[in-house]
Design a protein around this motif. Structure first.
Motif, mmCIF file in Angstrom:
data_model
loop_
_atom_site.group_PDB
_atom_site.id
_atom_site.type_symbol
_atom_site.label_atom_id
_atom_site.label_comp_id
_atom_site.label_asym_id
_atom_site.label_seq_id
_atom_site.Cartn_x
_atom_site.Cartn_y
_atom_site.Cartn_z
ATOM 1 N N HIS A 45 46.592 40.415 43.264
ATOM 2 C CA HIS A 45 47.462 40.129 42.126
ATOM 3 C C HIS A 45 48.738 39.450 42.626
ATOM 4 O O HIS A 45 49.800 40.042 42.636
ATOM 5 N N ARG A 50 51.362 34.700 33.793
ATOM 6 C CA ARG A 50 50.294 33.783 33.421
ATOM 7 C C ARG A 50 50.778 32.357 33.650
ATOM 8 O O ARG A 50 51.953 32.114 33.803
ATOM 9 N N HIS A 56 44.594 32.299 32.884
ATOM 10 C CA HIS A 56 44.608 33.267 33.972
ATOM 11 C C HIS A 56 43.179 33.481 34.451
ATOM 12 O O HIS A 56 42.228 33.025 33.835
ATOM 13 N N LEU A 57 43.049 34.201 35.564
ATOM 14 C CA LEU A 57 41.741 34.545 36.101
ATOM 15 C C LEU A 57 41.237 35.813 35.417
ATOM 16 O O LEU A 57 41.975 36.476 34.697
ATOM 17 N N ASP A 58 39.955 36.143 35.656
ATOM 18 C CA ASP A 58 39.465 37.440 35.195
ATOM 19 C C ASP A 58 40.370 38.498 35.807
ATOM 20 O O ASP A 58 40.749 38.404 36.978
ATOM 21 N N GLU A 59 40.715 39.500 35.012
ATOM 22 C CA GLU A 59 41.655 40.491 35.521
ATOM 23 C C GLU A 59 41.430 41.861 34.911
ATOM 24 O O GLU A 59 40.810 42.000 33.851
ATOM 25 N N ARG A 71 48.661 44.096 36.532
ATOM 26 C CA ARG A 71 47.482 43.231 36.428
ATOM 27 C C ARG A 71 46.886 43.025 37.819
ATOM 28 O O ARG A 71 47.606 42.766 38.774
ATOM 29 N N GLU A 73 44.117 40.618 39.454
ATOM 30 C CA GLU A 73 43.226 39.474 39.251
ATOM 31 C C GLU A 73 41.999 39.606 40.151
ATOM 32 O O GLU A 73 42.107 39.943 41.324
ATOM 33 N N VAL A 75 39.863 37.758 42.061
ATOM 34 C CA VAL A 75 39.747 36.435 42.665
ATOM 35 C C VAL A 75 38.586 36.339 43.651
ATOM 36 O O VAL A 75 38.111 35.246 43.927
ATOM 37 N N ALA A 152 38.688 35.476 31.915
ATOM 38 C CA ALA A 152 39.543 34.308 32.140
ATOM 39 C C ALA A 152 39.576 33.432 30.898
ATOM 40 O O ALA A 152 38.597 33.346 30.174
#
Length: 154
Positions: A45, A50, A56-59, A71, A73, A75, A152
């Motif tokens: 993270h 944002r 944003h990425l999947d989180e 949050r 993320e 990645v 995302a």
């Protein structure tokens, strides 16, 4: 056996409730108090902000505990979750197995969650799961921790 605090049905040898985290034994000293700790390396993270257009990425958003609102993320292709110090997402509480679950990005870009035969199980929207594909706003419960998954956006 039922939980002393919330009444949830537990395994006969449970030391803590998987639902509320309450100890299931007599706790008369400060040494028996467990305080959950959640941590994730900065790489998971890098910032909680944002992008300029809201992308944003999947989180995962931690929904309960001392760092609620944090949050994380997703990645990496595989993100490990557990109580082990080398977990990508460390959930430090006795209700979490050392190697509890993994989040995996599929070839199509979806995120799946797989339980790694944990003692207390992994739950999505209140149902125990072995493996499932996640969708936005799904609530993931690992031990006493609740996390909300967000897909995302572009």
């Amino acid at each position: 056996m039922n939980c002393r605090r919330c009444g949830e049905i537990l395994n006969a040898n449970a030391n803590f409730c998987w639902s509320c985290g309450a100890p299931q034994h007599e706790a008369t000293s400060a040494e028996t108090v467990a305080v959950p700790v959640v941590s994730a390396p900065e790489a998971l993270h890098p910032n909680a902000n944002r992008g300029p257009h809201g992308e944003h990425l999947d989180e995962l958003v931690i929904a309960s505990g001392l760092i609620a609102g944090t949050r994380v993320e997703l990645v990496k292709e595989i993100t490990s979750v557990g109580r082990h110090e080398n977990s990508d997402l460390l959930l430090d509480d006795v209700s979490v197995s050392r190697h509890h679950a993994v989040f995996t990005r599929t070839a199509s870009g979806r995120i799946t969650l797989r339980d790694l035969n944990s003692l207390n199980g992994t739950y999505v929207n209140g149902a125990r799961v072995e493996e499932t594909t996640l969708h936005s706003a799904d609530e993931v419960q690992i031990g006493k921790f609740k996390l909300v998954f967000w897909e995302a956006t572009q």
